[in-house]
Motif scaffolding. Structure first.
Motif, PDB file in Angstrom:
ATOM      1  N   GLY A   4       0.812  -1.212   0.000  1.00  0.00           N
ATOM      2  CA  GLY A   4       0.000   0.000   0.000  1.00  0.00           C
ATOM      3  C   GLY A   4       0.842   1.258   0.000  1.00  0.00           C
ATOM      4  O   GLY A   4       0.535   2.229  -0.700  1.00  0.00           O
ATOM      5  N   GLU A   5       1.903   1.265   0.796  1.00  0.00           N
ATOM      6  CA  GLU A   5       2.794   2.424   0.840  1.00  0.00           C
ATOM      7  C   GLU A   5       3.465   2.648  -0.508  1.00  0.00           C
ATOM      8  O   GLU A   5       3.642   3.791  -0.951  1.00  0.00           O
ATOM      9  N   LYS A   8       0.917   4.180  -3.000  1.00  0.00           N
ATOM     10  CA  LYS A   8       0.685   5.594  -2.707  1.00  0.00           C
ATOM     11  C   LYS A   8       1.890   6.443  -3.088  1.00  0.00           C
ATOM     12  O   LYS A   8       1.756   7.529  -3.667  1.00  0.00           O
ATOM     13  N   GLN A  18      -6.135   9.420  -6.758  1.00  0.00           N
ATOM     14  CA  GLN A  18      -6.682   8.071  -6.630  1.00  0.00           C
ATOM     15  C   GLN A  18      -7.718   7.806  -7.714  1.00  0.00           C
ATOM     16  O   GLN A  18      -7.788   6.714  -8.284  1.00  0.00           O
ATOM     17  N   LYS A  34      -8.382   1.623  -0.269  1.00  0.00           N
ATOM     18  CA  LYS A  34      -8.178   0.444   0.580  1.00  0.00           C
ATOM     19  C   LYS A  34      -6.792  -0.158   0.356  1.00  0.00           C
ATOM     20  O   LYS A  34      -6.124  -0.567   1.312  1.00  0.00           O
ATOM     21  N   TRP A  35      -6.352  -0.220  -0.907  1.00  0.00           N
ATOM     22  CA  TRP A  35      -5.022  -0.768  -1.174  1.00  0.00           C
ATOM     23  C   TRP A  35      -3.946   0.078  -0.505  1.00  0.00           C
ATOM     24  O   TRP A  35      -3.006  -0.444   0.084  1.00  0.00           O
ATOM     25  N   GLU A  36      -4.091   1.407  -0.600  1.00  0.00           N
ATOM     26  CA  GLU A  36      -3.053   2.297  -0.076  1.00  0.00           C
ATOM     27  C   GLU A  36      -2.996   2.290   1.445  1.00  0.00           C
ATOM     28  O   GLU A  36      -1.972   2.638   2.025  1.00  0.00           O
ATOM     29  N   THR A  37      -4.068   1.909   2.100  1.00  0.00           N
ATOM     30  CA  THR A  37      -4.062   1.824   3.565  1.00  0.00           C
ATOM     31  C   THR A  37      -3.918   0.378   4.031  1.00  0.00           C
ATOM     32  O   THR A  37      -4.089   0.078   5.211  1.00  0.00           O
ATOM     33  N   ASN A  38      -3.586  -0.515   3.096  1.00  0.00           N
ATOM     34  CA  ASN A  38      -3.382  -1.934   3.399  1.00  0.00           C
ATOM     35  C   ASN A  38      -4.626  -2.595   3.994  1.00  0.00           C
ATOM     36  O   ASN A  38      -4.524  -3.542   4.768  1.00  0.00           O
ATOM     37  N   LYS A 131      -7.933   3.072   7.915  1.00  0.00           N
ATOM     38  CA  LYS A 131      -8.317   1.681   7.739  1.00  0.00           C
ATOM     39  C   LYS A 131      -9.821   1.480   7.757  1.00  0.00           C
ATOM     40  O   LYS A 131     -10.314   0.437   7.333  1.00  0.00           O
TER      41      LYS A 131
END
Length: 219
Positions: A4-5, A8, A18, A34-38, A131
């Motif tokens: 995710g990091e 981003k 996004q 959601k992907w970027e915040t895992n 999250k």
């Protein structure tokens, strides 16, 4: 560096939102968030598309021992003016957690989005746990100049009276069985650590369980 990091970091370095990335790989903006915040993981087909958009290998994306880009977003507070500035947002949260409406996003770190909302000709400040976010929807345009926006971080909420809401997953009957928030309707945060919000005269709260913190309104 997590997947995710990396997504981003690559997106912000390329200067795309996004929404733009979502259009390029044909998914929803909430999926990117959601992907970027895992909070979710792209399918293999989407990982391949992401690797093509950013000209990196899939191995570079999924290997957490490797870093990508010029900066590690994990330890950096970023005001992504390209993405959020100029609009107020409605933010929906997962489960039974209450979202927010008519808020201007003013900053972010690895765990939270920070916002302000109008109240009695003043601004009330708060934060949202990344999250817990499912969607961010622009609702109206802001007339506030970027240079006039007050930039805050977690420390702003220390030694202030705030209320804290904890993430509440589906399965609880809201307002009936889940009384956890009743303990945090008016509390004072002493400090933040990497993983906890430490309350004055009370316990620490795991940052991952926080869906919202907002300063109490002064009428």
């Amino acid at each position: 560096m997590t997947l995710g990091e990396k997504i981003k970091c690559l997106r912000t370095e390329k200067g795309i939102t996004q929404e733009s990335l979502a259009e390029e790989i044909n998914v929803s903006r909430s999926a990117i968030a959601k992907w970027e915040t895992n909070s979710g993981v792209p399918e293999v087909s989407n990982l391949i598309l992401i690797s093509k958009v950013f000209d990196v290998s899939v191995d570079e994306l999924i290997d957490e021992s490797r870093t990508i880009g010029k900066t590690d977003v994990k330890n950096e507070i970023i005001l992504d003016c390209r993405e959020y500035a100029g609009n107020y947002y409605e933010i929906e949260l997962d489960g039974w957690s209450d979202g927010v409406a008519d808020v201007l996003i003013i900053n972010e770190d690895k765990d939270f989005l920070f916002y302000q909302r109008p109240f009695n000709k003043k601004n009330v400040f708060g934060l949202i746990g990344k999250k817990c976010i499912t969607t961010l929807t622009a609702t109206r345009q802001s007339d506030i100049a970027l240079e006039d926006i007050k930039i805050i971080n977690k420390d702003y909420f220390c030694n202030r009276h705030v209320f804290i809401e904890l993430a509440s997953k589906e399965g609880f009957i809201k307002g009936f069985f889940d009384f956890r928030n009743d303990d945090y309707l008016d509390v004072v945060i002493q400090s933040f650590t990497e993983s906890k919000a430490l309350l004055k005269f009370g316990k620490g709260i795991d940052i991952n369980t926080i869906s919202k913190i907002e300063e109490l309104e002064e009428v």
